[in-house]
Structures are given as structure tokens and as C-alpha cells.
Design a protein around this motif. Structure first.
Motif, mmCIF file in Angstrom:
data_model
loop_
_atom_site.group_PDB
_atom_site.id
_atom_site.type_symbol
_atom_site.label_atom_id
_atom_site.label_comp_id
_atom_site.label_asym_id
_atom_site.label_seq_id
_atom_site.Cartn_x
_atom_site.Cartn_y
_atom_site.Cartn_z
ATOM 1 N N MET A 1 87.005 106.985 42.331
ATOM 2 C CA MET A 1 86.992 105.658 42.960
ATOM 3 C C MET A 1 87.292 105.784 44.453
ATOM 4 O O MET A 1 88.080 106.621 44.858
ATOM 5 C CB MET A 1 88.053 104.780 42.299
ATOM 6 N N LEU A 2 86.649 104.953 45.228
ATOM 7 C CA LEU A 2 86.839 104.990 46.675
ATOM 8 C C LEU A 2 87.773 103.855 47.100
ATOM 9 O O LEU A 2 87.505 102.687 46.838
ATOM 10 C CB LEU A 2 85.483 104.847 47.370
ATOM 11 N N LYS A 3 88.878 104.222 47.763
ATOM 12 C CA LYS A 3 89.810 103.200 48.275
ATOM 13 C C LYS A 3 89.420 102.869 49.709
ATOM 14 O O LYS A 3 89.517 103.717 50.597
ATOM 15 C CB LYS A 3 91.240 103.740 48.295
ATOM 16 N N VAL A 4 89.006 101.639 49.908
ATOM 17 C CA VAL A 4 88.550 101.227 51.236
ATOM 18 C C VAL A 4 89.525 100.225 51.831
ATOM 19 O O VAL A 4 89.898 99.239 51.187
ATOM 20 C CB VAL A 4 87.145 100.575 51.153
ATOM 21 N N GLY A 5 89.942 100.488 53.061
ATOM 22 C CA GLY A 5 90.761 99.519 53.784
ATOM 23 C C GLY A 5 89.865 98.759 54.740
ATOM 24 O O GLY A 5 89.149 99.358 55.539
ATOM 25 N N LEU A 6 89.877 97.424 54.626
ATOM 26 C CA LEU A 6 89.035 96.600 55.504
ATOM 27 C C LEU A 6 89.938 95.793 56.418
ATOM 28 O O LEU A 6 90.862 95.121 55.959
ATOM 29 C CB LEU A 6 88.169 95.656 54.663
ATOM 30 N N THR A 7 89.680 95.867 57.708
ATOM 31 C CA THR A 7 90.518 95.115 58.637
ATOM 32 C C THR A 7 89.689 94.660 59.834
ATOM 33 O O THR A 7 88.507 94.973 59.952
ATOM 34 C CB THR A 7 91.748 95.952 59.062
ATOM 35 N N GLY A 8 90.345 93.923 60.715
ATOM 36 C CA GLY A 8 89.676 93.389 61.899
ATOM 37 C C GLY A 8 90.590 92.330 62.481
ATOM 38 O O GLY A 8 91.437 91.804 61.775
ATOM 39 N N SER A 9 90.432 92.047 63.754
ATOM 40 C CA SER A 9 91.302 91.055 64.378
ATOM 41 C C SER A 9 90.856 89.656 63.965
ATOM 42 O O SER A 9 89.804 89.479 63.365
ATOM 43 C CB SER A 9 91.253 91.206 65.888
ATOM 44 N N ILE A 10 91.681 88.681 64.327
ATOM 45 C CA ILE A 10 91.378 87.282 63.994
ATOM 46 C C ILE A 10 90.050 86.875 64.648
ATOM 47 O O ILE A 10 89.746 87.283 65.761
ATOM 48 C CB ILE A 10 92.544 86.367 64.466
ATOM 49 N N GLY A 11 89.238 86.129 63.896
ATOM 50 C CA GLY A 11 87.985 85.635 64.479
ATOM 51 C C GLY A 11 86.862 86.655 64.553
ATOM 52 O O GLY A 11 85.828 86.400 65.166
ATOM 53 N N THR A 12 87.062 87.831 63.914
ATOM 54 C CA THR A 12 85.976 88.822 63.956
ATOM 55 C C THR A 12 85.046 88.679 62.752
ATOM 56 O O THR A 12 83.962 89.238 62.735
ATOM 57 C CB THR A 12 86.530 90.271 63.959
ATOM 58 N N GLY A 13 85.495 87.927 61.734
ATOM 59 C CA GLY A 13 84.653 87.711 60.554
ATOM 60 C C GLY A 13 84.944 88.676 59.414
ATOM 61 O O GLY A 13 84.103 88.902 58.548
ATOM 62 N N LYS A 14 86.166 89.222 59.386
ATOM 63 C CA LYS A 14 86.450 90.224 58.346
ATOM 64 C C LYS A 14 86.445 89.614 56.948
ATOM 65 O O LYS A 14 86.028 90.259 56.001
ATOM 66 C CB LYS A 14 87.736 90.995 58.622
ATOM 67 N N SER A 15 86.892 88.364 56.818
ATOM 68 C CA SER A 15 86.912 87.748 55.482
ATOM 69 C C SER A 15 85.501 87.495 54.970
ATOM 70 O O SER A 15 85.227 87.629 53.783
ATOM 71 C CB SER A 15 87.706 86.443 55.499
ATOM 72 N N THR A 16 84.605 87.141 55.881
ATOM 73 C CA THR A 16 83.197 86.952 55.492
ATOM 74 C C THR A 16 82.610 88.290 55.050
ATOM 75 O O THR A 16 81.915 88.374 54.029
ATOM 76 C CB THR A 16 82.389 86.391 56.686
ATOM 77 N N ALA A 17 82.921 89.339 55.815
ATOM 78 C CA ALA A 17 82.428 90.673 55.456
ATOM 79 C C ALA A 17 82.983 91.096 54.090
ATOM 80 O O ALA A 17 82.266 91.669 53.267
ATOM 81 C CB ALA A 17 82.824 91.687 56.528
ATOM 82 N N ALA A 18 84.254 90.782 53.853
ATOM 83 C CA ALA A 18 84.890 91.131 52.570
ATOM 84 C C ALA A 18 84.169 90.428 51.428
ATOM 85 O O ALA A 18 83.882 91.028 50.387
ATOM 86 C CB ALA A 18 86.364 90.721 52.591
ATOM 87 N N GLU A 19 83.853 89.165 51.639
ATOM 88 C CA GLU A 19 83.162 88.368 50.633
ATOM 89 C C GLU A 19 81.791 88.975 50.324
ATOM 90 O O GLU A 19 81.381 89.078 49.164
ATOM 91 C CB GLU A 19 83.047 86.925 51.144
ATOM 92 N N PHE A 20 81.078 89.398 51.362
ATOM 93 C CA PHE A 20 79.763 90.023 51.170
ATOM 94 C C PHE A 20 79.888 91.340 50.402
ATOM 95 O O PHE A 20 79.046 91.662 49.570
ATOM 96 C CB PHE A 20 79.061 90.265 52.513
ATOM 97 N N LEU A 21 80.928 92.104 50.683
ATOM 98 C CA LEU A 21 81.145 93.366 49.952
ATOM 99 C C LEU A 21 81.352 93.070 48.475
ATOM 100 O O LEU A 21 80.849 93.776 47.605
ATOM 101 C CB LEU A 21 82.356 94.117 50.515
ATOM 102 N N ARG A 22 82.093 91.991 48.213
ATOM 103 C CA ARG A 22 82.349 91.614 46.813
ATOM 104 C C ARG A 22 81.032 91.223 46.130
ATOM 105 O O ARG A 22 80.770 91.604 44.991
ATOM 106 C CB ARG A 22 83.358 90.472 46.744
ATOM 107 N N GLU A 23 80.204 90.492 46.861
ATOM 108 C CA GLU A 23 78.898 90.099 46.293
ATOM 109 C C GLU A 23 78.048 91.329 45.968
ATOM 110 O O GLU A 23 77.279 91.331 45.015
ATOM 111 C CB GLU A 23 78.138 89.204 47.291
#
Length: 204
Positions: free
Chosen positions: A1-23
Motif C-alpha cells: 500500500m502507498l501512503k500518500v501525504g497531501l498538503t497545500g496552503s490555504i486557497g490552493t485547492g487541496k481539498s478539491t484535489a483530495a476529493e478528485f483522488l477519492r473519486e
């Protein structure tokens, strides 16, 4: 299994990117949501009360606004709060990884953690993905979300600059275009992560 850490500053869209990864098929845990549930735990409330006094609503929940105001301009208090919450957040993330691995040995498991680089916990992941946008764009997005320019700048300035964060990344997702462009980029990144995950499994 691959453990991925996803981060980014406020307003960069990291939560949207996270959602797309989940999709795309990744398993996802969001550190902010973990904090949210921790603040409801009696033992954590007790520690917060000892440290910060009455920062509770009438119904006995932690008043996040009150708490944020205390820690935002006070490094000492901020460290105290982090020392209460961070170890518990890490425990929850670790538990999440173990459960995913049992279920699907070559899964891509993503932890979305805003302060991963600041706290040094980025070292716990196989791969660090940083979602990047320049400050001008961060500012525009935050103002669109309803912050005043002053509030938005204050929030941006309180975090590590996006350029600095990007230096720690194995993969940088540049989010400077439309949502569709971001989705395309995330699709490519997921393919890459999935491949790495398969490779890891074959090594073991």
C-alpha cells in the motif's frame, strides 16, 4: 500500500484535489475532520479546559472561533493546542492506514494534512503531494469565499509560503487553471500513484 501525504496552503485547492483522488479510487482521510471529531471527545475537552479555560459554547461543545482567536496570535498557546491534538491526529491516521492495508494491500491511501510540512510529519509518508497556487490566486479564491482582503492576507501570511512547501514535494500539482484542468492533473497523478503502489507490493 502507498501512503500518500497531501498538503497545500490555504486557497490552493487541496481539498478539491483530495476529493478528485477519492473519486479516482484512493482512500482518503482528512486531518481537519479528524480534529473536528477529536474536539468532541471528553478527554480532549478536559485537556482543552485545563489549558485554555472556558472556550465552550452553552451546549458544552468547543467554541472553535474562540479557540482560534486565542491561538492565532499566540505561538505559545498554539503549540499547547498542537501538543494536545497532533499526537491524536497521527494515531487516527496510522489506524486508517492499517485498516486500508488490511482491506486492499495495493491501495493508494491519502492523508490530507494542512500542516504536514510545518510539523515534520511529511516524513511519515511514502510520497508527498503538494497542491500549489501562487499567492495572488490564493488571495482571489479566499476573497471569493467571503473573506475580506485583510483576513485573507493574514491567513496566507500565517502559513508557510506555497513556494516553500513545494520544495518538500515528490509531486507538485499546479492548480492555476479551471476545475476541469485540476481534475485532469489529478487523474494523471492517481495513475502514477497506483503504479507506485503496485511496485511496492511486488517488492514485498
Amino acid at each position: 500500500m502507498l501512503k500518500v501525504g497531501l498538503t497545500g496552503s490555504i486557497g490552493t485547492g487541496k481539498s478539491t484535489a483530495a476529493e478528485f483522488l477519492r473519486e479516482e479510487g484512493a482512500y482518503l482521510i482528512d486531518a481537519d475532520k479528524v480534529v473536528h471529531s477529536l474536539l468532541k471527545r471528553p478527554d480532549i475537552k478536559e485537556k482543552i479546559k485545563e489549558e485554555f479555560g472556558n472556550v465552550f459554547t452553552e451546549s458544552g461543545e468547543v467554541d472553535k472561533k474562540k479557540l482560534a482567536q486565542i491561538v492565532f496570535n499566540n505561538t505559545e498557546k498554539k503549540k499547547k493546542l498542537e501538543s494536545i491534538l497532533h499526537p491524536e491526529v497521527f494515531k487516527e491516521i496510522e489506524k486508517f492506514f492499517q485498516e486500508v492495508e488490511k482491506k486492499e494491500p495495493c491501495a493508494v491511501a491519502v492523508a490530507e494534512v494542512p500542516l504536514m510540512i510545518e510539523t515534520g510529519s511529511y516524513k511519515n509518508y511514502d510520497i508527498v503531494v503538494v497542491v500549489y497556487a501562487p499567492q495572488k490566486l490564493q488571495l482571489e479564491r479566499l476573497i471569493k469565499k467571503g473573506m475580506t482582503q485583510e483576513e485573507a492576507l493574514k491567513r496566507i501570511k500565517s502559513q508557510m509560503p506555497p513556494e516553500e512547501k513545494a520544495k518538500y514535494a515528490d509531486i507538485v500539482i499546479e492548480n492555476t487553471g479551471s476545475v476541469d484542468e485540476l481534475r485532469k492533473k489529478v487523474k494523471e497523478v492517481y495513475k502514477l500513484l497506483k503504479k507506485k503502489s503496485e511496485e511496492l507490493k511486488n517488492k514485498h
